[in-house]
Scaffold this motif. Sequence first.
Motif, short mmCIF file in Angstrom:
data_model
loop_
_atom_site.label_atom_id
_atom_site.label_comp_id
_atom_site.label_asym_id
_atom_site.label_seq_id
_atom_site.Cartn_x
_atom_site.Cartn_y
_atom_site.Cartn_z
N PHE A 357 90.80 -92.48 -49.15
CA PHE A 357 91.22 -91.25 -48.40
C PHE A 357 89.75 -90.75 -47.85
O PHE A 357 89.78 -89.42 -47.76
N CYS A 410 97.87 -86.45 -50.43
CA CYS A 410 98.00 -87.74 -50.23
C CYS A 410 98.71 -88.73 -51.15
O CYS A 410 99.42 -89.60 -50.34
N GLU A 414 101.87 -90.76 -50.15
CA GLU A 414 101.94 -92.22 -50.01
C GLU A 414 103.17 -92.75 -51.03
O GLU A 414 103.94 -93.67 -50.78
#
Length: 418
Positions: A357, A410, A414
């Motif tokens: 990321f 994040c 995901e």
Amino acid sequence: MNHRIISNFLSLGLLQGVNCLVPVLVIPFIVRALGVEAFGNVTYAQGIVQYFTILVNYGFDYSATRQIAIHRDDKACLSSIFWSVISAKLILLIIAFCLFCILTSCYGRMSQDPMLYFSLFVINLGYLFFPTWFFQGMERMGTIALLNFFVKVLGLGIPVLLVSAPEDYLIYAALPSVAYLLMGIVAFFYAIRVGEIQRPDLNALKPARDEQFRLGFPVFLNTLFASLYTLANLTILGLFNENYEVGIYSGAYKIISAIMMVSSMPIHMAIFPSISQKMAESFSSGWRYYKRMIGVVFLFAVVVSLLTYLLAPWMVEILLGDKFIDSIPLLRVMSVIPALVIIASMFTVQGLYGLGFQRYAPMVGLTVGLACVALNFWWIPRLGGTGAAYAWIVAEVLEILISGFIVWHCIRKEESLS
């Protein structure tokens, strides 16, 4: 943790401990010979030169490390990565030197003693040759630590014999640069041999180099922004205070830096390649491994800072001497920083970079860096070195909060897609 991680951490931790022991043993001799003001002057100059080092290293210590870790069994790909990074660093070194010459002629503090700054700048030649990113990606961390040990012995051990008065500050400044350059050349050719690096393909070099610049750019930006709350403290302090105040801050800063090097670097250099490799295999595997490491690292970080606070008077007395007695309260204020840096790195280096990321890293670095610079300009004129320490602490807390939230967000995203 698997056997390889434990082995890498123990070997690197042992050698890194020896690496840190050398400068710690040298500090009492150097600071007593140079005095507070000369020591502060050299430390300030080292801070200025580190901005150029950030440019030369770019983001390759993480972006290239990740690529090496993923492709280390592919000799052709390994060679392409190696030469593209070296050529990119050469271009960056030329740019850095041009900027250095311009700044030396314009900035009063540098123009007053150009030889001091040039002596320190030479270390960037060493950074060109020394492929730390290669050895880290190949998980040969013991090699890095061993070569760094020789750098410390040559660059810091010899000055103990030669530096005896404040007038010898140039010797103290120049020898580490020369030592790192020599060891960098040795490391360069050793990497070519152990990695079986092939000759560069000149036709493919430019596109591969452009790709390195692209991959390293987010990391470079974040490192540059992070310097706003690590290096900028010292730089801004020198704008408002004389060499004595800078020297007192430098004494505490040197001790904290040594503690962070011996505690933080072995952990993250050992963990980062494994997280990158596991993420390349599957997201779930990398995430499970990352979660296991957070708790262990957090506990270790708290112990490090607690010991630093308790032993602060003893460390200042032994390492710096009576002239640096004013560094004791400052060191105690800064004692929380090693824990914050270790924890923050788990969210930035291991989280944002290792989990893939890194595109969010510049946003984190810019936000935290600007906040820290503003706090420095507010607190330093009023509190001096203590204000610089407060600004650094607030910056690390902000980095933990912001990067931790981004990693959590994040991961949730995901998981929802899988």
